[in-house]
Design an enzyme around this catalytic site. Structure first.
Site, mmCIF file in Angstrom:
data_model
loop_
_atom_site.group_PDB
_atom_site.id
_atom_site.type_symbol
_atom_site.label_atom_id
_atom_site.label_comp_id
_atom_site.label_asym_id
_atom_site.label_seq_id
_atom_site.Cartn_x
_atom_site.Cartn_y
_atom_site.Cartn_z
ATOM 1 N N ASP B 74 0.825 -1.209 0.000
ATOM 2 C CA ASP B 74 0.000 0.000 0.000
ATOM 3 C C ASP B 74 0.859 1.259 0.000
ATOM 4 O O ASP B 74 0.447 2.297 -0.536
ATOM 5 C CB ASP B 74 -0.933 0.006 1.217
ATOM 6 C CG ASP B 74 -2.146 -0.899 1.016
ATOM 7 O OD1 ASP B 74 -2.359 -1.386 -0.118
ATOM 8 O OD2 ASP B 74 -2.883 -1.110 1.989
ATOM 9 N N ASN B 148 -4.732 9.486 1.836
ATOM 10 C CA ASN B 148 -5.146 8.964 3.147
ATOM 11 C C ASN B 148 -5.549 10.055 4.134
ATOM 12 O O ASN B 148 -6.671 10.074 4.610
ATOM 13 C CB ASN B 148 -3.998 8.168 3.798
ATOM 14 C CG ASN B 148 -3.984 6.707 3.395
ATOM 15 O OD1 ASN B 148 -4.967 6.196 2.885
ATOM 16 N ND2 ASN B 148 -2.859 6.057 3.638
ATOM 17 N N ASP B 149 -4.594 10.927 4.437
ATOM 18 C CA ASP B 149 -4.870 11.843 5.530
ATOM 19 C C ASP B 149 -3.956 13.060 5.527
ATOM 20 O O ASP B 149 -2.857 13.040 4.998
ATOM 21 C CB ASP B 149 -4.759 11.130 6.886
ATOM 22 C CG ASP B 149 -3.536 10.225 6.975
ATOM 23 O OD1 ASP B 149 -2.458 10.653 6.515
ATOM 24 O OD2 ASP B 149 -3.661 9.107 7.484
ATOM 25 N N TYR B 191 -3.870 5.454 9.672
ATOM 26 C CA TYR B 191 -3.509 6.105 10.937
ATOM 27 C C TYR B 191 -4.745 6.482 11.752
ATOM 28 O O TYR B 191 -4.775 6.327 12.982
ATOM 29 C CB TYR B 191 -2.668 7.348 10.619
ATOM 30 C CG TYR B 191 -2.086 8.069 11.801
ATOM 31 C CD1 TYR B 191 -1.702 7.397 12.959
ATOM 32 C CD2 TYR B 191 -1.883 9.445 11.752
ATOM 33 C CE1 TYR B 191 -1.144 8.074 14.033
ATOM 34 C CE2 TYR B 191 -1.320 10.123 12.818
ATOM 35 C CZ TYR B 191 -0.968 9.439 13.966
ATOM 36 O OH TYR B 191 -0.420 10.124 15.022
ATOM 37 N N LEU B 193 -7.494 5.023 12.103
ATOM 38 C CA LEU B 193 -8.011 3.865 12.841
ATOM 39 C C LEU B 193 -7.228 3.654 14.132
ATOM 40 O O LEU B 193 -7.807 3.396 15.198
ATOM 41 C CB LEU B 193 -7.932 2.611 11.961
ATOM 42 C CG LEU B 193 -8.537 1.325 12.522
ATOM 43 C CD1 LEU B 193 -10.033 1.456 12.742
ATOM 44 C CD2 LEU B 193 -8.259 0.137 11.597
ATOM 45 N N SER B 194 -5.908 3.792 14.033
ATOM 46 C CA SER B 194 -5.055 3.639 15.224
ATOM 47 C C SER B 194 -5.400 4.670 16.292
ATOM 48 O O SER B 194 -5.287 4.403 17.483
ATOM 49 C CB SER B 194 -3.579 3.806 14.839
ATOM 50 O OG SER B 194 -3.154 2.738 14.033
ATOM 51 N N GLN B 247 4.025 11.901 3.722
ATOM 52 C CA GLN B 247 5.021 11.955 2.662
ATOM 53 C C GLN B 247 5.538 13.357 2.391
ATOM 54 O O GLN B 247 6.696 13.532 2.039
ATOM 55 C CB GLN B 247 4.483 11.271 1.392
ATOM 56 C CG GLN B 247 4.090 9.801 1.685
ATOM 57 C CD GLN B 247 4.105 8.927 0.452
ATOM 58 O OE1 GLN B 247 4.227 9.384 -0.671
ATOM 59 N NE2 GLN B 247 3.979 7.614 0.670
#
Lengths: 296, 296, 296, 296
Positions: B74, B148-149, B191, B193-194, B247
């Site tokens: 991923d 993602n975020d 992240y 979810l964590s 990133q």
């Protein structure tokens, strides 16, 4: 532009008659036509300006009024909203104590705000509802509507329930837990929140599935699009029931299936123009109570 | 209907050349035109059937290919998806080890599945992205894209950060925490979810805001419609930074504001026709590992 | 140093007789005296080497044996441990399938490990228990013992329960929720964990109070010293019950009070010398299943 | 029974001099000998009754005074408690604003309560502390003490950290996360709580390990006996640091190990006789703010 208005009030609220009189006088002055909801009519003292107002049952209200004004708490609003669901009557909520998620107008601001809304200055908001069908041997044996949530749960004297969940014909999981909550965005601030679910803005097209005390720690709340049909099968467990907004219930047996999807009906709330969901959240969840000076 | 295809592979994966050879041979046989992404070309051994394949940079890929095939995890997919965001090149993901959320085709099934997809039998899925603009004294000083975020967080040597959050011009709250995650549905399995966020189906039009270790226990994850602009202001804190998909990074200072909204760009994944998000979830989160015989 | 040993086995476990025969032969060879627990004796086929073994009831076992060997899962162990609580008979647990928290010896290693333990090489571990007394009008109407947990909870058809909790004569809170779990360290890996409670090492002198789906988001799990008496009063609610290890139940009414404290009894487990609680946790909670190569 | 008393006050608190004057006058009247802590002496205006009071540094305070009175918030108390740790000077905490967990005496009640405590009527409470030693190539390169917590965490610009944790020579797990909090019961109401840890009564002999945003959802908070040595090894990660009460920091590198155990030192608080930890919790966590009339 006089309107036909239904009045629904929480019973047993001290001083409710005075509030109603104040409201009714102002509404009459504006030329509106008023009706009490039957149950309200039976439980309040109807003297003075309240004396001549006729009572209608919920169906009559649904068919005949332009707007309903609800005085009470979120529980009062939840009850009438469910009953009026199929009629699409817009609702105005006045809280008789603390600010509610659905009863957002304080008693202090009641008169100017209600008149302003009736004059056409409001923020209209549609809330999605859920409908559920219980299937036993592929036959529908129960039907329910929910503004907040549909809950499948075990009784207090039974062990875990095992539920199989499919979403839009895709197998999701078998989960073992105390039960499963399916909540609308409206319901995301209620029971779902207590069980660990996320808050959701009311305009979001999602349903959240929140397992209650799940055995598997990775069985986390999941938000799915509300265009989906969700199918829940009781795999295992005793003393299981399903409820809709904690107001209507039925028992479930192993192999029963429940089909849940967004209802074609919605609830419409009329808010003051300066209303914001985030203001309500901030107030209800005490988000601003810990001032900046506090250390972690 | 031969296609122009870009190949992107994770470096330093033992045996990646053999997998590429197998794939390339099959694609050549179907008459497709192949290119390596530059970085991939430089890091793999290009002998045999790989020898004659030219390399393109990301922009050339974006402008010229019909589809890109990504071999890796991923992380590899995330990297290239971000870079290709503005070109709308559909992506096919083959995992080189364990099943990924975005690299959903196993090496075992690679050949038949990829050929099937290229033959037009696939499930196409659009994933929303976020874009963020950092404003200092009302001037944009940084811009980023995220699959993602977007994360605003304090450094490890600093105390809590205080952030003011407004959504669509409505004040939401001042929150004190280690930071705030804004995740797309795609990022809801990462992240977010964590940190306690909900899972979200990829088709959901929502962004989840997840505070990291918030001081106020009622600062819970909240899902807002992705049509909203979210404005985050750094009220207080030291050593704060913002990152996009972990990133790209930049530092933030008190009074900096970050404007985050859904990007006009999307990422398109091509999946095998029998793909289901719920299958991936179940596998990745080990949802079926606790069999029914276990006691609570 | 031959010992008197009781054998307790889970019913309806395929192949249990063969396991018992293997174990019994080895124990006889060492000169030990063996008894079946009554219920086990009635449900298994007693031929061959099992034929001559007499059966004792739980009280007789408690008074007469040196050690009890339990073959089954954690549920089997929980059941017999509760019954033997007042006799302080050490317990050896052999799991008939997957590793248990309390049945930690695998069938594969059964013979060498059991013989080693009986030879005096073991790690002995005392687990605390809870006892609860239900008081109605200040009169004790029910008494129960728990190895894992005492749970006060509402039924599935009732609304929230309101409980007042006092610890060692200090008022803690009134909490509204689905119920309250009071768990020993042993129970911290069971229902309590599902409801959000922390893991606790078995040697810790603490009891954890875990509210189930509490209305107030700040009603978090709290660990109190197990020397405390905890008093729970039912303030409000319908269809409420209390259970001990989900094995004994009674109904509660508003104004009932429950007094809970550490029992004077304990459960003693005999483990192999290399046993570690952390090994069991790591295995049961799949702590090592996500390898290092995964991205967040 | 006149006492030698040190006074420590938070700087830059408006009106702190007036509070000090009030307190000092009352203490002089009782015949006590007073000293300012150096830092306090330098930052406040010392006129009137404050003029003649000498200043001592922390070591002198530790060696010479009977009791220290701290005026400020929990942060002020935390700072001085850490510095006085090895001297076992009892501490009295007066909060200058909102009730603190460690500064439990309100300004309103200051005079009677402090005099009562100094007269010998108090509840004395010992709080455990943690000490940590950073080992690089088996050599100790850093040592720290913590009243609340020891935190190993990544920087905001780095990915996850991977930590190996052993407890009392037993391997617990490798965990990947933003970091790991090790909190005393005192610290359980601070950062640990924000990251999902349980509340713990101060008298509990436990340390809680709370992973921050752990990758594996089953990496839950775990309470271990505080007699254990906990060993944390940095397996992977960049920009990692360790801090003690967020007050002293050092950087960590892969392969560094941290040994953490209960300190031989403790902090002693003197509370009014009617003090209760549960009262403070209830007040600080707003446990009684949601009245009974609210619906779920």
């Amino acid at each position: 532009m006089s309107k036909t208005i239904a009045l629904i009030a929480r019973h047993n609220t001290v001083g409710i008659e005075n509030v109603l009189k104040e409201l009714v006088s102002a509404l009459f002055e504006q030329g509106h036509t008023l009706y009490f909801e039957n149950d309200t009519a039976q439980h309040i003292q109807r003297d003075g300006v309240l004396a001549g107002i006729e009572a209608l049952n919920v169906t009559q209200i649904g068919l005949n009024v332009d707007v309903a004004i609800v005085l009470g708490g979120d529980g009062t609003m939840l009850g009438i909203a469910r009953q009026l669901a199929s009629f699409d009557v817009p609702l105005i909520g006045i809280n008789m104590g603390r600010l509610g998620f659905m009863t957002d107008i304080s008693r202090d601001r009641m008169l100017p705000v209600v008149l302003e809304i009736l004059a056409g200055n409001y923020k209209s908001e549609r809330r999605s509802m859920l409908e559920g069908r219980v299937l036993r041997n592929d036959e529908a044996i129960f039907f329910g509507l929910a503004v907040n949530d549909v809950v499948v749960a075990r009784g207090s004297g039974a062990g875990m329930v095992e539920l199989r969940v499919d979403v839009e014909d895709h197998f999701m999981y078998n989960q073992r837990s105390d039960g499963l909550i399916l909540a609308t965005p409206t319901g995301s601030t209620a029971y779902s929140l207590s069980a660990g679910g996320p808050l959701m803005h009311p305009s979001l097209n999602g349903i959240v599935l929140v397992p209650i005390a799940p055995h598997a720690l990775s069985n986390r709340p999941i938000v799915v699009p509300d265009a989906c049909e969700i199918l829940i099968e009781v795999v295992n467990g005793r003393d299981i029931s399903i409820n809709f907004d904690m107001q209507t219930f039925t028992s479930l047996m192993p192999r029963d299936r429940v089909s849940i999807k967004r209802s074609q009906h919605t609830v419409t709330f009329l808010h003051p123009v300066d209303w914001s969901f985030y203001d309500t959240l901030r107030h209800k969840l005490h988000w601003n109570e810990m001032p900046s000076s506090d250390k972690h």
